[in-house]
Design a protein around this motif. Sequence first.
Motif, mmCIF file in Angstrom:
data_model
loop_
_atom_site.group_PDB
_atom_site.id
_atom_site.type_symbol
_atom_site.label_atom_id
_atom_site.label_comp_id
_atom_site.label_asym_id
_atom_site.label_seq_id
_atom_site.Cartn_x
_atom_site.Cartn_y
_atom_site.Cartn_z
ATOM 1 N N ASP A 2 46.902 35.367 27.265
ATOM 2 C CA ASP A 2 46.421 35.162 28.624
ATOM 3 C C ASP A 2 44.899 35.168 28.650
ATOM 4 N N TYR A 3 44.352 34.394 29.576
ATOM 5 C CA TYR A 3 42.901 34.306 29.736
ATOM 6 C C TYR A 3 42.545 34.520 31.200
ATOM 7 N N ILE A 4 41.308 34.989 31.429
ATOM 8 C CA ILE A 4 40.798 35.219 32.774
ATOM 9 C C ILE A 4 39.393 34.627 32.845
ATOM 10 N N MET A 5 39.051 34.056 33.989
ATOM 11 C CA MET A 5 37.701 33.531 34.182
ATOM 12 C C MET A 5 36.917 34.478 35.085
ATOM 13 N N GLY A 6 35.718 34.807 34.647
ATOM 14 C CA GLY A 6 34.788 35.571 35.473
ATOM 15 C C GLY A 6 33.607 34.694 35.841
ATOM 16 N N VAL A 14 23.503 31.192 37.075
ATOM 17 C CA VAL A 14 24.915 31.282 37.441
ATOM 18 C C VAL A 14 25.729 30.971 36.196
ATOM 19 N N LYS A 15 26.870 31.656 36.052
ATOM 20 C CA LYS A 15 27.661 31.525 34.836
ATOM 21 C C LYS A 15 29.143 31.549 35.149
ATOM 22 N N ALA A 16 29.892 30.822 34.343
ATOM 23 C CA ALA A 16 31.344 30.932 34.330
ATOM 24 C C ALA A 16 31.732 31.287 32.899
ATOM 25 N N VAL A 17 32.584 32.303 32.756
ATOM 26 C CA VAL A 17 32.889 32.848 31.435
ATOM 27 C C VAL A 17 34.398 32.983 31.280
ATOM 28 N N GLU A 21 42.438 38.530 26.656
ATOM 29 C CA GLU A 21 42.860 39.855 27.120
ATOM 30 C C GLU A 21 42.248 40.989 26.308
ATOM 31 N N LYS A 22 41.597 40.661 25.164
ATOM 32 C CA LYS A 22 40.865 41.662 24.384
ATOM 33 C C LYS A 22 39.419 41.807 24.845
ATOM 34 N N GLY A 23 39.048 41.059 25.882
ATOM 35 C CA GLY A 23 37.697 41.136 26.404
ATOM 36 C C GLY A 23 36.690 40.278 25.669
ATOM 37 N N THR A 24 37.158 39.457 24.750
ATOM 38 C CA THR A 24 36.272 38.584 23.978
ATOM 39 C C THR A 24 35.778 37.440 24.848
ATOM 40 N N GLU A 25 34.473 37.177 24.783
ATOM 41 C CA GLU A 25 33.920 36.024 25.485
ATOM 42 C C GLU A 25 34.262 34.758 24.695
ATOM 43 N N ILE A 26 35.202 34.006 25.210
ATOM 44 C CA ILE A 26 35.642 32.794 24.512
ATOM 45 C C ILE A 26 34.619 31.683 24.654
ATOM 46 N N GLN A 27 34.119 31.512 25.853
ATOM 47 C CA GLN A 27 33.104 30.484 26.091
ATOM 48 C C GLN A 27 32.343 30.795 27.368
ATOM 49 N N VAL A 28 31.050 30.445 27.361
ATOM 50 C CA VAL A 28 30.178 30.678 28.511
ATOM 51 C C VAL A 28 29.522 29.366 28.908
ATOM 52 N N ALA A 29 29.512 29.075 30.198
ATOM 53 C CA ALA A 29 28.745 27.947 30.726
ATOM 54 C C ALA A 29 27.730 28.508 31.714
ATOM 55 N N SER A 30 26.486 28.037 31.641
ATOM 56 C CA SER A 30 25.417 28.625 32.444
ATOM 57 C C SER A 30 24.513 27.543 33.014
#
Length: 509
Positions: A2-6, A14-17, A21-30
């Motif tokens: 499972d994944y969650i977007m913050g 501004v960022k979308a990350v 579920e392990k809290g790993t940052e899979i990808q960041v857009a800024s």
Amino acid sequence: MDYIMGIDVGTSNVKAVLFDEKGTEIQVASRVSETINDGGNNEEQDMTIVWEKVKACITELMDSKVVAAEDIKGIGVTGQGEGCWLIDKEGKPLQNAILWCDGRAVAEVHKITEEHPEIGKLYHRTTGTPPLLGNQMMLLRWMKSHRKDVLDKGYKILFCKDWIRYNLTGKIGTEITDSFTSLIDAQTGKIAEDLMKELDIFEYRDYLPDPVNSDEVVGTILNSVAEETGLAKGTPVVAGALDTSATAIGLGAIHEKDACVILGTTCASEMVMRKEDCDFGAENSRYEKHPIKELYVELQPTLNGTPNIDWMLQNISNTKDFTEIDKMVESVPVGCGGVVYHPYISVAGERAPFYHPYARASFFGISQVTTREQLIRAVYEGLSLSIRDCLQNVDKHATLYLAGGGAKSPVWAQMIADVMGMKVMIPAGKELGAKGVALIAGVKLGIYRSYEEAVEKACVFKQTYEPNLKRTEKYDLLYELFRQVRIHNQQIWDYRHQMNKKIQAIKED
């Protein structure tokens, strides 16, 4: 998995990350977020542009195909707090957003702190926060006095993250951590209507949405937004949290006495507390709501953080390479040869741990033998001493969690450990605010059984700094000088302000 977007809507970026579920940052857009300044003390942002940039970040993540849209189980939104994000009945902005760091409401704050101190004390005692320039309550009062024609066309006043969440879901509302910055009666948890009456702004009570809890699912992604960005239709969105409150969760500060500092545009210092230990209205106190229902935060968010370093890089340093900067800082002994820097560089003065709209930055103790390196280290020491000024009541046996862009510097992190006399821990990952709201969403949606499990699985630390107690002993002495100078400077700041007004009034031929 499972994944969650913050989504984190900061003042500067501004960022979308995407998190697993392990809290790993899979990808960041800024995207860089521009601030509009008129050359004075007004700080604004174009609300439409802010939303377009958030949307661009989401689209970039989804276009990457790093995860399937249907595997994103939920979205949380955080962002800069306070300010005034005014919309009409069609949900359109009526003006630029007035930001938390804006200084235009100085006359309104002066009236209720100096001319009518009984109202100022009522304000502080009721909301847990003293009247400050960027408070939404103060900006509402300013709008009534100076832009009533615009205000009267309004429908709702939102906070930054609420504006973004509205665009995502079509649902207007706010939540408790943002509203607690100045709108909520700390005892009842409801909008402070009696205070609004005292401030003569009760006619706009309906502009303020009644807040919900941070973890409430307030809506799902609009079909139009799903089609435009690539998100799955029906993706749930939780209410989210104020950036400082969200970051506390992202750092793992979920227990009483946990403390953390966010080294960003504002250096926000936080201590987690229970309500019965909060002294609402106490001098220099400021309380906010923690996203976990039974917890609160004693928050001291300075107006003046890393912009001091930006100014130093531009005007003092001969390099912008932070590796070289760290070497220079490390080469100078504690105390910088007697030079002390007070980091009040904002055009709006300072708000924590004291309020003064005309506070200004300064070096104290420069002589002909002062070096560039000493001035550079003094800026870092001044910021670190300001953090100590904000955390006077912290339990020194606790751990201090450190986040934000400034936490990248090992030299600064060690300096903060030495100044505070506390163990400092640096988390893995960078996007702690986005992680915080992702964990809130994860707990609500059943990815984690509790916040304890979320923190255990998702909060990992990469570095620990133990204080050098001999240096702490030196900083104990330096802090007393730092504090005495800033106390005595308050009259000087007032005098400077009046002098500048007189100078400007003199017209040259």
